[in-house]
Design a protein around this motif. Structure first.
Motif, PDB file in Angstrom:
ATOM      1  N   ARG A 288       0.827  -1.213   0.000  1.00 47.70           N
ATOM      2  CA  ARG A 288       0.000   0.000   0.000  1.00 47.70           C
ATOM      3  C   ARG A 288       0.860   1.261   0.000  1.00 47.70           C
ATOM      4  O   ARG A 288       0.552   2.226  -0.700  1.00 47.70           O
ATOM      5  CB  ARG A 288      -0.937  -0.009   1.205  1.00 47.70           C
ATOM      6  CG  ARG A 288      -2.082  -0.978   1.047  1.00 47.70           C
ATOM      7  CD  ARG A 288      -2.986  -0.972   2.259  1.00 47.70           C
ATOM      8  NE  ARG A 288      -4.144  -1.814   2.014  1.00 47.70           N
ATOM      9  CZ  ARG A 288      -4.867  -2.367   2.969  1.00 47.70           C
ATOM     10  NH1 ARG A 288      -4.569  -2.160   4.236  1.00 47.70           N
ATOM     11  NH2 ARG A 288      -5.897  -3.114   2.655  1.00 47.70           N
ATOM     12  N   ALA A 289       1.919   1.256   0.790  1.00 45.78           N
ATOM     13  CA  ALA A 289       2.802   2.434   0.839  1.00 45.78           C
ATOM     14  C   ALA A 289       3.459   2.659  -0.515  1.00 45.78           C
ATOM     15  O   ALA A 289       3.534   3.798  -1.004  1.00 45.78           O
ATOM     16  CB  ALA A 289       3.862   2.250   1.930  1.00 45.78           C
ATOM     17  N   TRP A 290       3.924   1.578  -1.152  1.00 46.52           N
ATOM     18  CA  TRP A 290       4.546   1.711  -2.470  1.00 46.52           C
ATOM     19  C   TRP A 290       3.531   2.239  -3.484  1.00 46.52           C
ATOM     20  O   TRP A 290       3.825   3.136  -4.272  1.00 46.52           O
ATOM     21  CB  TRP A 290       5.122   0.375  -2.941  1.00 46.52           C
ATOM     22  CG  TRP A 290       5.914   0.538  -4.188  1.00 46.52           C
ATOM     23  CD1 TRP A 290       7.250   0.779  -4.294  1.00 46.52           C
ATOM     24  CD2 TRP A 290       5.413   0.528  -5.531  1.00 46.52           C
ATOM     25  NE1 TRP A 290       7.602   0.916  -5.611  1.00 46.52           N
ATOM     26  CE2 TRP A 290       6.503   0.766  -6.397  1.00 46.52           C
ATOM     27  CE3 TRP A 290       4.165   0.345  -6.095  1.00 46.52           C
ATOM     28  CZ2 TRP A 290       6.372   0.815  -7.784  1.00 46.52           C
ATOM     29  CZ3 TRP A 290       4.027   0.402  -7.478  1.00 46.52           C
ATOM     30  CH2 TRP A 290       5.128   0.634  -8.304  1.00 46.52           C
ATOM     31  N   ALA A 291       2.322   1.669  -3.470  1.00 44.18           N
ATOM     32  CA  ALA A 291       1.289   2.079  -4.428  1.00 44.18           C
ATOM     33  C   ALA A 291       0.898   3.539  -4.217  1.00 44.18           C
ATOM     34  O   ALA A 291       0.706   4.278  -5.193  1.00 44.18           O
ATOM     35  CB  ALA A 291       0.068   1.170  -4.304  1.00 44.18           C
ATOM     36  N   THR A 292       0.806   3.972  -2.971  1.00 43.06           N
ATOM     37  CA  THR A 292       0.473   5.371  -2.684  1.00 43.06           C
ATOM     38  C   THR A 292       1.533   6.295  -3.266  1.00 43.06           C
ATOM     39  O   THR A 292       1.213   7.297  -3.916  1.00 43.06           O
ATOM     40  CB  THR A 292       0.338   5.589  -1.161  1.00 43.06           C
ATOM     41  OG1 THR A 292      -0.723   4.760  -0.686  1.00 43.06           O
ATOM     42  CG2 THR A 292       0.050   7.042  -0.825  1.00 43.06           C
ATOM     43  N   HIS A 293       2.794   5.953  -3.064  1.00 45.68           N
ATOM     44  CA  HIS A 293       3.902   6.756  -3.596  1.00 45.68           C
ATOM     45  C   HIS A 293       3.883   6.748  -5.129  1.00 45.68           C
ATOM     46  O   HIS A 293       4.049   7.788  -5.778  1.00 45.68           O
ATOM     47  CB  HIS A 293       5.233   6.214  -3.065  1.00 45.68           C
ATOM     48  CG  HIS A 293       6.422   6.932  -3.579  1.00 45.68           C
ATOM     49  ND1 HIS A 293       6.763   8.203  -3.161  1.00 45.68           N
ATOM     50  CD2 HIS A 293       7.348   6.579  -4.500  1.00 45.68           C
ATOM     51  CE1 HIS A 293       7.848   8.597  -3.803  1.00 45.68           C
ATOM     52  NE2 HIS A 293       8.224   7.624  -4.618  1.00 45.68           N
ATOM     53  N   PHE A 294       3.662   5.582  -5.717  1.00 51.99           N
ATOM     54  CA  PHE A 294       3.632   5.459  -7.175  1.00 51.99           C
ATOM     55  C   PHE A 294       2.502   6.293  -7.779  1.00 51.99           C
ATOM     56  O   PHE A 294       2.704   7.033  -8.738  1.00 51.99           O
ATOM     57  CB  PHE A 294       3.472   3.994  -7.596  1.00 51.99           C
ATOM     58  CG  PHE A 294       3.180   3.836  -9.067  1.00 51.99           C
ATOM     59  CD1 PHE A 294       4.185   3.985 -10.009  1.00 51.99           C
ATOM     60  CD2 PHE A 294       1.888   3.571  -9.504  1.00 51.99           C
ATOM     61  CE1 PHE A 294       3.909   3.867 -11.367  1.00 51.99           C
ATOM     62  CE2 PHE A 294       1.610   3.455 -10.862  1.00 51.99           C
ATOM     63  CZ  PHE A 294       2.621   3.604 -11.791  1.00 51.99           C
ATOM     64  N   VAL A 295       1.298   6.184  -7.216  1.00 51.07           N
ATOM     65  CA  VAL A 295       0.144   6.899  -7.761  1.00 51.07           C
ATOM     66  C   VAL A 295       0.361   8.407  -7.662  1.00 51.07           C
ATOM     67  O   VAL A 295       0.070   9.149  -8.609  1.00 51.07           O
ATOM     68  CB  VAL A 295      -1.159   6.467  -7.049  1.00 51.07           C
ATOM     69  CG1 VAL A 295      -2.312   7.394  -7.382  1.00 51.07           C
ATOM     70  CG2 VAL A 295      -1.504   5.035  -7.427  1.00 51.07           C
TER      71      VAL A 295
END
Length: 173
Positions: free
Chosen positions: A82-89
């Motif tokens: 989730r943290a990676w996806a938040t940063h990516f988005v």
């Protein structure tokens, strides 16, 4: 979905946005449809055996998976994912310049800042062409804003034209 709809003020919009998804049961569930209706969001579904609707999502997934910081051995846990996806988005929407919308970010496009940015680029190119015309074999790059982006521009324009024609034709007696 509810947070986004409320943050974007969808209830007050004249033209309601569309949430496009595959034909999966999740987006067809009664509770989801009721929530979308309450939020003023129109559901849209891919046609069976039509692959071009899904290409945009697949392209985004490929972009994510080929980022250098994407973990080669997967995520340690759900929170890490989730943290990676938040940063990516956030980066994809605010930092990534999209070629399909003339190299502005989607956040700039969404906020309406793209018009000013593209006009400034156009002026810059014109000045560069005037300073050194020999470097330019033709006109400068087209920096005009792109029309609204749709999933299937060719099909959507035909559907919209047919819909408009249907609504302007008199009813038969």
């Amino acid at each position: 979905m509810r947070r986004t709809a409320l943050a974007e003020g969808i209830a007050a919009m004249g033209a309601k946005p569309v949430l496009h998804g595959d034909n999966g049961s999740t987006l067809k569930a009664t509770t989801v449809l009721a929530m979308l209706n309450w939020l003023g969001v129109k559901p849209s579904y891919s046609k069976p055996r039509v692959s071009d609707d899904n290409a945009y999502a697949e392209s985004l997934f490929r972009t994510a998976k080929y980022r250098p910081e994407f973990p080669a051995k997967g995520f340690a846990n759900l929170d890490a994912a989730r943290a990676w996806a938040t940063h990516f988005v956030h980066g994809y929407n605010h930092n990534h310049r999209h070629s399909g919308i003339r190299y502005v970010s989607s956040a700039q496009r969404h906020a309406g800042e793209n018009q000013t940015i593209l006009a400034a680029r156009h002026e810059l190119y014109l000045k560069a062409q005037q300073r050194n015309p020999a470097r330019w074999s033709t006109n400068t790059r087209n920096w005009a804003p792109i029309r609204p982006v749709t999933l299937n521009p060719e099909r959507d324009s035909v559907v919209n034209a047919c819909s408009a024609a249907r609504h302007t034709q008199p009813l038969a007696a």
